[in-house]
Structures are given as C-alpha cells and as structure tokens.
Design an enzyme around this catalytic site. Structure first.
Site, PDB file in Angstrom:
ATOM      1  N   ASP A   1      -0.036   5.089   0.818  1.00  0.00           N
ATOM      2  CA  ASP A   1      -0.262   6.094   1.866  1.00  0.00           C
ATOM      3  C   ASP A   1      -0.173   5.449   3.240  1.00  0.00           C
ATOM      4  O   ASP A   1      -0.981   4.578   3.580  1.00  0.00           O
ATOM      5  CB  ASP A   1      -1.654   6.725   1.699  1.00  0.00           C
ATOM      6  CG  ASP A   1      -1.796   7.495   0.391  1.00  0.00           C
ATOM      7  OD1 ASP A   1      -0.928   8.317   0.092  1.00  0.00           O
ATOM      8  OD2 ASP A   1      -2.794   7.278  -0.319  1.00  0.00           O
TER       9      ASP A   1
ATOM     10  N   GLY B   1      -7.425   3.797   3.181  1.00  0.00           N
ATOM     11  CA  GLY B   1      -7.492   2.751   2.160  1.00  0.00           C
ATOM     12  C   GLY B   1      -8.730   2.825   1.276  1.00  0.00           C
ATOM     13  O   GLY B   1      -8.815   2.158   0.263  1.00  0.00           O
TER      14      GLY B   1
ATOM     15  N   SER C   1      -5.228   5.118  -4.165  1.00  0.00           N
ATOM     16  CA  SER C   1      -5.095   6.538  -4.514  1.00  0.00           C
ATOM     17  C   SER C   1      -4.952   6.764  -6.011  1.00  0.00           C
ATOM     18  O   SER C   1      -4.160   6.111  -6.686  1.00  0.00           O
ATOM     19  CB  SER C   1      -3.886   7.139  -3.796  1.00  0.00           C
ATOM     20  OG  SER C   1      -3.694   8.465  -4.255  1.00  0.00           O
ATOM     21  N   ARG C   2      -5.709   7.741  -6.486  1.00  0.00           N
ATOM     22  CA  ARG C   2      -5.584   8.150  -7.886  1.00  0.00           C
ATOM     23  C   ARG C   2      -4.376   9.065  -8.063  1.00  0.00           C
ATOM     24  O   ARG C   2      -4.052   9.460  -9.174  1.00  0.00           O
ATOM     25  CB  ARG C   2      -6.871   8.860  -8.331  1.00  0.00           C
ATOM     26  CG  ARG C   2      -8.120   7.978  -8.181  1.00  0.00           C
ATOM     27  CD  ARG C   2      -9.392   8.709  -8.582  1.00  0.00           C
ATOM     28  NE  ARG C   2      -9.477   8.898 -10.020  1.00  0.00           N
ATOM     29  CZ  ARG C   2      -9.971   8.006 -10.870  1.00  0.00           C
ATOM     30  NH1 ARG C   2     -10.441   6.855 -10.419  1.00  0.00           N
ATOM     31  NH2 ARG C   2     -10.006   8.240 -12.155  1.00  0.00           N
ATOM     32  N   ASN C   3      -3.741   9.433  -6.959  1.00  0.00           N
ATOM     33  CA  ASN C   3      -2.544  10.280  -7.011  1.00  0.00           C
ATOM     34  C   ASN C   3      -1.250   9.471  -6.879  1.00  0.00           C
ATOM     35  O   ASN C   3      -0.166  10.046  -6.725  1.00  0.00           O
ATOM     36  CB  ASN C   3      -2.585  11.312  -5.869  1.00  0.00           C
ATOM     37  CG  ASN C   3      -3.719  12.317  -6.039  1.00  0.00           C
ATOM     38  OD1 ASN C   3      -3.810  13.000  -7.060  1.00  0.00           O
ATOM     39  ND2 ASN C   3      -4.597  12.396  -5.048  1.00  0.00           N
TER      40      ASN C   3
ATOM     41  N   ASP D   1      -1.467  -0.386   6.088  1.00  0.00           N
ATOM     42  CA  ASP D   1      -1.691   0.347   7.344  1.00  0.00           C
ATOM     43  C   ASP D   1      -3.178   0.559   7.635  1.00  0.00           C
ATOM     44  O   ASP D   1      -3.519   1.144   8.662  1.00  0.00           O
ATOM     45  CB  ASP D   1      -1.007   1.721   7.307  1.00  0.00           C
ATOM     46  CG  ASP D   1      -1.736   2.689   6.402  1.00  0.00           C
ATOM     47  OD1 ASP D   1      -2.147   2.279   5.298  1.00  0.00           O
ATOM     48  OD2 ASP D   1      -1.927   3.858   6.802  1.00  0.00           O
TER      49      ASP D   1
ATOM     50  N   ARG E   1     -11.653   7.806  -2.867  1.00  0.00           N
ATOM     51  CA  ARG E   1     -12.077   9.187  -2.627  1.00  0.00           C
ATOM     52  C   ARG E   1     -13.608   9.285  -2.531  1.00  0.00           C
ATOM     53  O   ARG E   1     -14.141   9.880  -1.600  1.00  0.00           O
ATOM     54  CB  ARG E   1     -11.562  10.067  -3.777  1.00  0.00           C
ATOM     55  CG  ARG E   1     -11.465  11.522  -3.421  1.00  0.00           C
ATOM     56  CD  ARG E   1     -10.934  12.311  -4.611  1.00  0.00           C
ATOM     57  NE  ARG E   1      -9.620  11.863  -5.061  1.00  0.00           N
ATOM     58  CZ  ARG E   1      -9.021  12.297  -6.188  1.00  0.00           C
ATOM     59  NH1 ARG E   1      -9.612  13.186  -6.945  1.00  0.00           N
ATOM     60  NH2 ARG E   1      -7.827  11.846  -6.532  1.00  0.00           N
TER      61      ARG E   1
ATOM     62  N   ASP F   1       0.880  -1.152   0.000  1.00  0.00           N
ATOM     63  CA  ASP F   1       0.000   0.000   0.000  1.00  0.00           C
ATOM     64  C   ASP F   1       0.933   1.222   0.000  1.00  0.00           C
ATOM     65  O   ASP F   1       2.114   1.095   0.355  1.00  0.00           O
ATOM     66  CB  ASP F   1      -0.867  -0.038   1.271  1.00  0.00           C
ATOM     67  CG  ASP F   1      -1.641   1.242   1.449  1.00  0.00           C
ATOM     68  OD1 ASP F   1      -2.309   1.668   0.504  1.00  0.00           O
ATOM     69  OD2 ASP F   1      -1.547   1.841   2.541  1.00  0.00           O
TER      70      ASP F   1
HETATM   71  C1  BG6 Z   1      -5.793   5.667  -0.004  1.00  0.00           C
HETATM   72  C2  BG6 Z   1      -5.823   6.494   1.261  1.00  0.00           C
HETATM   73  O1  BG6 Z   1      -4.482   5.213  -0.218  1.00  0.00           O
HETATM   74  O2  BG6 Z   1      -6.211   6.427  -1.125  1.00  0.00           O
HETATM   75  C3  BG6 Z   1      -7.199   7.132   1.433  1.00  0.00           C
HETATM   76  O3  BG6 Z   1      -5.547   5.655   2.355  1.00  0.00           O
HETATM   77  C4  BG6 Z   1      -7.556   7.913   0.192  1.00  0.00           C
HETATM   78  O4  BG6 Z   1      -7.155   7.966   2.559  1.00  0.00           O
HETATM   79  C5  BG6 Z   1      -7.516   6.990  -1.013  1.00  0.00           C
HETATM   80  O5  BG6 Z   1      -8.858   8.465   0.303  1.00  0.00           O
HETATM   81  C6  BG6 Z   1      -7.847   7.696  -2.315  1.00  0.00           C
HETATM   82  O6  BG6 Z   1      -6.861   8.657  -2.560  1.00  0.00           O
HETATM   83  P1  BG6 Z   1      -6.925   9.763  -3.665  1.00  0.00           P
HETATM   84  O7  BG6 Z   1      -5.513  10.292  -3.723  1.00  0.00           O
HETATM   85  O8  BG6 Z   1      -7.326   9.102  -4.957  1.00  0.00           O
HETATM   86  O9  BG6 Z   1      -7.918  10.775  -3.246  1.00  0.00           O
HETATM   87 MG    MG Z   2      -2.618   3.223   3.514  1.00  0.00          MG
END
Ligand code: BG6
Ligand code: MG
Length: 225
Positions: free
Chosen positions: A19, A54, A124-126, A178, A57, A17
């Site tokens: 974040d 996890g 995460s999309r980031n 986590d 969004r 994972d």
């Molecule tokens: C997960 C985080 O990795 O990604 C979450 O633990 C988050 O908190 C999710 O909401 C989506 O992330 P993002 O960057 O696409 O908004």
């Molecule tokens: Mg995480």
C-alpha cells in the site's frame, strides 16, 4: 569486475511494501478509517493517518480509539474493523493493472530480468486480493502479508520472514517503504531501506525518493552507496 556489477551482486532481493509503494491504496485505507472515525465523532487528520500507515488493522483501530478516548469491548471492535474493511473493499473494487504506481511495472520487470528476487512485505490482510487485481502475483518470489505475521510493523517480523523465505541475509535485501512504521521495521531488522515519499517524514530510511518513477537497479545502487 566493474563497480555496477559488484554492487548489484550485493543486492540479492528487493522486498516491497504494497500500500503506497506498489499501488495507491493508502488513500483508500485513509478514506475508510476517516469514515469510521467520523461515524464515532473522533477527529482524524492526515498527520494522524501517517502514524497508521503500515500498521495492522487492529492496531490502527486501537490508535483511533485511543485518540478518541474510547474504550470498547472486543466484539464491538471486531464489528468496527469489519465495517472499515467492507468500505475499503468497496473502494478497491475497481483497482486494475493501470493503478500500479508509475515506475513499478518497469522496475519489477528489470529485477526479474536481472535475477534479483522480489518479495512482498505488507501488513495488509488484503494483499493477495490486491496483487491479483493488479495481475502481478506471479512476479513475487515470496509474499508475506498480514495473514502470515504476528507482530505489526514497526516490528521487523514481516521483512525478516521475507528474507528467510528468500534465503538471504537482511543486508542483501533492499526494502521499499512509504510508512514511518515500515521504515522503522526495515531498519530494526537490519535491511537497507529506501523510503518512498516525503524525506522529512521518512528520515530514518537510508535514502528517500519521492515516488517510484525512474527506479532502476542502477538508481537503487547509486542512492544506497
Ligand atoms: C498496511 C496499510 O499496508 O496494511 C495500513 O499501510 C493498513 O494502512 C494495514 O491498516 C492493514 O491492512 P488491511 O488490508 O489488513 O486492513
Ligand atoms: Mg505502505
């Protein structure tokens, strides 16, 4: 064949994972969601935030709105998600290689050296942006993130796709997580899972470490067997 070799041969890959495992961006997600919840007058605690870790969004926003007993239309929800992400991106702007969590760079280097494949399994999309900021994109043999999956953790899709791309059975891929939702996803997919954080919160994991400091192939195999 010695035991260490036999055990490490069983572990063909590690799927991380991002974040909260590779980098401490979980606090920025929390900060941005808290700011959004505040702006709508919805109380939002750290315990509630554990349930968002996890989670995608859109699912995170839905949960916050539910806690605030708010029902909003799609356009408004998109506006709120964009705002949260704008704040989040401001917070992570200065992320750099020194922000990798202690133990992670050494562990990634050891995995590469020992030929154990490395995957990312993040909602995460980031993710691509963050890995670039950390300068570690090329370390990954596969990157499965929020842009590639349809179902958010606790669904195992993100990890199953990772294992499939790496061409290994889930049982040969150790997941590092986590989040409660992430540990559930890993276990639901048949992956051995090492929780990173509080063992009372991540009790469904096969083993829990407080953080990634000192993580090594030997330690991973020891705590899983
Ligand atoms: C997960 C985080 O990795 O990604 C979450 O633990 C988050 O908190 C999710 O909401 C989506 O992330 P993002 O960057 O696409 O908004
Ligand atoms: Mg995480």
């Amino acid at each position: 064949m010695n035991i260490e070799l036999e055990v490490s041969m069983e572990i063909a890959a590690c799927i991380f994972d991002m974040d909260g495992v590779i980098v401490d961006t979980a606090r920025f997600h929390f900060k941005a969601w808290q700011r959004l919840a505040d702006s709508m007058g919805i109380p939002f605690t750290e315990a509630q935030n554990e349930q968002l870790k996890g989670v995608s969004r859109v699912d995170s926003l839905d949960r916050i709105l539910q806690w605030g007993n708010l029902v909003l239309g799609n356009n408004k929800k998109i506006e709120l998600m964009n705002l949260k992400n704008k704040w989040y991106l401001e917070y992570v702007e200065e992320v750099n290689p020194s922000d990798m969590l202690p133990g992670v760079p050494q562990f990634l280097a050891e995995l590469t050296e020992k030929g154990i494949k490395i995957g990312l399994g993040s909602s995460s999309r980031n993710s691509v942006l963050i890995l670039e900021l950390l300068g570690i994109t090329s370390k990954f043999d596969t990157i499965i993130d929020g842009t590639k999956i349809h179902l958010s953790k606790p669904n195992p899709e993100v990890f199953l796709r990772g294992a499939k791309e790496l061409r290994f059975e889930p049982s040969a891929c150790v997941v590092f997580e986590d989040a409660i939702s992430g540990v559930e996803a890993a276990r639901a997919g048949g992956f051995p899972c090492i929780g990173v954080g509080d063992s009372t919160i991540l009790s469904m994991a096969n083993a829990v470490v407080p953080d990634m400091q000192g993580m090594s192939v030997q330690r991973m195999t020891e705590i899983l067997h």
